[in-house]
Design a protein around this motif. Sequence first.
Motif, PDB file in Angstrom:
ATOM      1  N   ARG A 149       0.805  -1.215   0.000  1.00  0.00           N
ATOM      2  CA  ARG A 149       0.000   0.000   0.000  1.00  0.00           C
ATOM      3  C   ARG A 149       0.844   1.275   0.000  1.00  0.00           C
ATOM      4  O   ARG A 149       0.549   2.223  -0.738  1.00  0.00           O
ATOM      5  N   SER A 150       1.896   1.336   0.812  1.00  0.00           N
ATOM      6  CA  SER A 150       2.660   2.578   0.894  1.00  0.00           C
ATOM      7  C   SER A 150       3.391   2.891  -0.411  1.00  0.00           C
ATOM      8  O   SER A 150       3.584   4.055  -0.760  1.00  0.00           O
ATOM      9  N   GLU A 153       0.730   4.378  -2.634  1.00  0.00           N
ATOM     10  CA  GLU A 153       0.424   5.734  -2.188  1.00  0.00           C
ATOM     11  C   GLU A 153       1.502   6.705  -2.672  1.00  0.00           C
ATOM     12  O   GLU A 153       1.195   7.821  -3.112  1.00  0.00           O
ATOM     13  N   ALA A 154       2.767   6.290  -2.584  1.00  0.00           N
ATOM     14  CA  ALA A 154       3.863   7.135  -3.076  1.00  0.00           C
ATOM     15  C   ALA A 154       3.714   7.367  -4.577  1.00  0.00           C
ATOM     16  O   ALA A 154       3.905   8.488  -5.068  1.00  0.00           O
ATOM     17  N   ALA A 199      -5.499   3.640  -2.461  1.00  0.00           N
ATOM     18  CA  ALA A 199      -4.278   4.429  -2.251  1.00  0.00           C
ATOM     19  C   ALA A 199      -4.459   5.862  -2.722  1.00  0.00           C
ATOM     20  O   ALA A 199      -3.965   6.809  -2.095  1.00  0.00           O
ATOM     21  N   THR A 203      -4.505   9.425  -0.267  1.00  0.00           N
ATOM     22  CA  THR A 203      -3.602  10.563  -0.493  1.00  0.00           C
ATOM     23  C   THR A 203      -4.324  11.713  -1.192  1.00  0.00           C
ATOM     24  O   THR A 203      -3.674  12.583  -1.775  1.00  0.00           O
ATOM     25  N   ALA A 360       8.767  -0.165   0.818  1.00  0.00           N
ATOM     26  CA  ALA A 360       7.468  -0.488   1.392  1.00  0.00           C
ATOM     27  C   ALA A 360       7.483  -1.871   2.033  1.00  0.00           C
ATOM     28  O   ALA A 360       6.915  -2.067   3.119  1.00  0.00           O
ATOM     29  N   GLN A 364       8.471   1.007   5.273  1.00  0.00           N
ATOM     30  CA  GLN A 364       8.505   2.462   5.137  1.00  0.00           C
ATOM     31  C   GLN A 364       7.152   2.978   4.648  1.00  0.00           C
ATOM     32  O   GLN A 364       6.501   2.353   3.807  1.00  0.00           O
ATOM     33  N   ASP A 365       6.717   4.135   5.175  1.00  0.00           N
ATOM     34  CA  ASP A 365       5.461   4.727   4.716  1.00  0.00           C
ATOM     35  C   ASP A 365       5.696   5.577   3.470  1.00  0.00           C
ATOM     36  O   ASP A 365       6.845   5.845   3.088  1.00  0.00           O
ATOM     37  N   ALA A 366       4.629   6.016   2.853  1.00  0.00           N
ATOM     38  CA  ALA A 366       4.728   6.749   1.588  1.00  0.00           C
ATOM     39  C   ALA A 366       5.497   8.051   1.745  1.00  0.00           C
ATOM     40  O   ALA A 366       6.294   8.420   0.879  1.00  0.00           O
ATOM     41  N   LYS A 367       5.265   8.770   2.841  1.00  0.00           N
ATOM     42  CA  LYS A 367       5.954  10.045   3.062  1.00  0.00           C
ATOM     43  C   LYS A 367       7.462   9.851   3.106  1.00  0.00           C
ATOM     44  O   LYS A 367       8.220  10.630   2.515  1.00  0.00           O
ATOM     45  N   THR A 368       7.902   8.803   3.780  1.00  0.00           N
ATOM     46  CA  THR A 368       9.335   8.515   3.884  1.00  0.00           C
ATOM     47  C   THR A 368       9.912   8.123   2.525  1.00  0.00           C
ATOM     48  O   THR A 368      11.007   8.550   2.155  1.00  0.00           O
TER      49      THR A 368
END
Length: 385
Positions: A149-150, A153-154, A199, A203, A360, A364-368
């Motif tokens: 998912r992350s 999202e990125a 996703a 966002t 991911a 790690q999340d999308a922001k990172t």
Amino acid sequence: MHKLSAFLLTFLLCFAFTAPASAAWQPTVAVGILSAQTTVSIAVRSGTAVLKTDAKAKPMKTLRPGMSVTITTAGSQLAADGKPARTATLLVTSADEREPLTLAVNGRLYRGAIRTDLHGYAMTVVNIARTEDYLQGVVPQEMPSAWPRSAIEAQAVAARTFALANRGRHSAEGFDLCATTHCQSYGGVAAEETGSNAAIAATYGDVLTYRGKLIDAVFHTDSGGWTDSSKAVWGTDIPYLQPAKERATKTQPWTRKWTTSEFAAKLAKKKSIGTLKKIQLTPLTIGKSASDRSASGRVTAATFVGTKGSVRLTGNDLRSLLGLPSTLFDLRLDGTTVTATGYGAGHGLGLSQWGAKAFADAGQDAKTILAHYYTGTTLKELYRP
């Protein structure tokens, strides 16, 4: 995907950030989906549509679900269901802008309005879609919806930012973006996937900025272990497109081989050097620069010596001439064979899609992930539901 001129980007950004502050507002993008058409069928699948000559004109016809209109060329004007419209543009749009509209264009579904523009004796067909609807037809085309998912999202944030920063890229053709990899792959409703839609929703309205302006959020398939700088790839230094190390190196390995005569024939498109005798190129070490390699290790230039002279070519020229997946490669001359061994796929700038998946997978999340690939940028909510 390529650079947008500084002037055009600044103009578009001003528009994006000064648009109405209504909670329901979101930008639209005009996407060229078909060209060189002489007949186009537009059918309403959901919502109520009206046929107009332009957005401000009075409706020529109301179309409810199940109804359709066939637009054809008629010399220097268009015709609707065989009746000359005395215009070079026809628009099928929602009767109420608050009501979602889904239209079938030659059987393929799209959300939003459809505009046909006559150019010469053929039509260009343009889908005018809200940004979030557009993304639903883009993100699953660019990244598998089954990925973490992350990572998706990125990708959604990068795709949204790229689309809004590059509005007007095809202004000479009458639309903002094309539906191919030149801009972003766009498949309309048929491309939509549940995972990608989730996703995108998570966002909603989020974009990347640098010093208050939308960035040109380019992305690629796989960096091979280290992304590159815009200076090395494009020749222009963009602060947020700088080298970034991946979790793994030597990813997506590939090999290509040619006989020396085949190879020389390809080089001859730039310069004929006779029989190939020597290749001058520093051996590849990923993440290490050289006089002929960038900071990531990508080829910036290589020299080829033959019986009738020599030629020095850039890495981008070689990638194009030889049909290589990337410029992260070695070249070896062995008797009558030339072998290229390399890694990754794409230009190597910005977000690496396989690299994002690896981050991911590691939690790690999308922001990172986005901060890793786009140096010094800020994640901003441009609009909200």
